[in-house]
Design a protein around this motif. Structure first.
Motif, PDB file in Angstrom:
ATOM      1  N   LEU A  63       0.833  -1.193   0.000  1.00 54.43           N
ATOM      2  CA  LEU A  63       0.000   0.000   0.000  1.00 54.43           C
ATOM      3  C   LEU A  63       0.873   1.250   0.000  1.00 54.43           C
ATOM      4  CD1 LEU A  63      -2.971   0.952   0.167  1.00 54.43           C
ATOM      5  CD2 LEU A  63      -2.711   0.937   2.664  1.00 54.43           C
ATOM      6  N   GLY A  67      -0.246   5.165   3.689  1.00 56.72           N
ATOM      7  CA  GLY A  67      -0.843   3.899   4.091  1.00 56.72           C
ATOM      8  C   GLY A  67      -1.639   4.001   5.374  1.00 56.72           C
ATOM      9  N   ALA A  84      -7.878  -2.801   3.307  1.00 59.75           N
ATOM     10  CA  ALA A  84      -6.801  -2.747   2.321  1.00 59.75           C
ATOM     11  C   ALA A  84      -6.239  -4.134   2.042  1.00 59.75           C
ATOM     12  CB  ALA A  84      -5.695  -1.821   2.813  1.00 59.75           C
TER      13      ALA A  84
END
Length: 322
Positions: A63, A67, A84
């Protein structure tokens, strides 16, 4: 056999709406900002053709900055990490031969971070974890994260320590020179300092099987190993280390070529830390894949060492052959 790239970013447009707004301190040219935004959220139109063109078999996805470190509320951080990671798992399911994943961890809640790491590795098949520097000013040598290091050892997966968290202070040396903030300079200093906190904090003495990955040729720390040792001999330290500081490089700390596309620098890194501890990365889409490949290919290194860097070390570390 094709290359494995370890520090390759993706983004989830929906995630931004779930998180507090963050200040964009890096002022990229609009042409690059637009290109990055389009490619960060893409997996098939741009990303895989770019991989195919340059001989990359696998990208290990993580990510993009900041993040989960952007979240200020621990409960939201936990929810967003699950969101995520589930999103990434679905992408990997669609392209199982091309992508692997590093888990995003909600370190705002250390116990939940351990549980999420275990879920991602055991249930989702992720190959490690990825953290953007500090979390609300707390670093990974903090005793609250000792269980996390134990879990990383038990699961036999690495933690990739990356720059990009929201700054907790404003260095005077950056004032009036915004160009110095970010990948140009300050991130290397911040993340390198974080890594040295782990060394001097005895994290790798307590967890000798733990592996930390540092990008950008180890934030240039390998080139200072001799100085770390010479100064350590003169210091009054809080807790003596079991080994000289330099010994943790290569044993616990491995590095990637991300963003440093000078063949002579890669050659020097191999000489400093050893061929088993240098791994290939691009930093897609922020960096150019062709330049990343050429930097290793053009280094004055034996071909077997280049193959170690390009894919063999990553396949061993991440157990991609299994």
């Amino acid at each position: 056999m094709g290359y494995v790239a370890l520090e390759e970013a993706f983004a989830i447009p929906e995630l931004a709406a779930r998180q507090p707004p963050t200040e964009m301190r890096i002022r990229a040219k609009q042409e690059y900002a637009g290109l990055w935004a389009e490619r960060l959220a893409d997996f098939e139109r741009y990303r895989i053709p770019d991989m195919d063109e340059h001989g990359i078999d696998i990208q290990v996805l993580s990510l993009s900055v900041p993040g989960i470190q952007a979240d200020t509320d621990p409960a939201n951080a936990v929810e967003n990490a699950v969101f995520a990671n589930d999103y990434l798992a679905e992408v990997i399911t669609r392209f199982p031969d091309r992508f692997r994943g590093f888990a995003a961890l909600p370190l705002q809640d250390p116990d939940a971070a351990v549980r999420e790491l275990q879920r991602c590795v055991t249930d989702l098949g992720f190959v490690g974890a990825f953290v953007n520097d500090h979390t609300d000013g707390r670093y990974l040598d903090d005793p609250v994260h000792d269980e996390l290091w134990g879990a990383l050892e038990e699961l036999a997966v690495p933690l990739y320590l990356h720059p990009g968290s929201i700054p907790v202070d404003d260095w005077a040396v950056l004032q009036g020179r915004p160009e110095l903030y970010g990948a140009s300079w300050s991130w290397q200093a911040e993340t390198g300092g974080h890594a040295m906190r782990l060394v001097y904090g005895g994290v790798f003495d307590r967890h000798p099987a733990a592996t930390l990955i540092l990008g950008h040729l180890g934030e240039f720390l390998p080139f200072q190993r001799s100085r770390f040792d010479s100064r350590y001999r003169t210091l009054q330290v809080q807790t003596p280390l079991e080994l000289p500081p330099s010994a943790y490089f290569g044993r616990n700390i491995v590095i990637t070529t991300t963003g440093v596309f000078a063949p002579e620098a890669i050659q020097a890194a191999v000489l400093n830390i050893g061929p088993d501890a240098v791994l290939f990365s691009v930093d897609y889409p922020y960096e150019d894949t062709a330049a990343a490949v050429a930097a290793v290919a053009d280094a004055d290194l034996p071909e077997p060492v280049k193959q170690q860097i390009f894919h063999e070390n990553a396949r061993r570390l991440l157990r991609l052959h299994q």
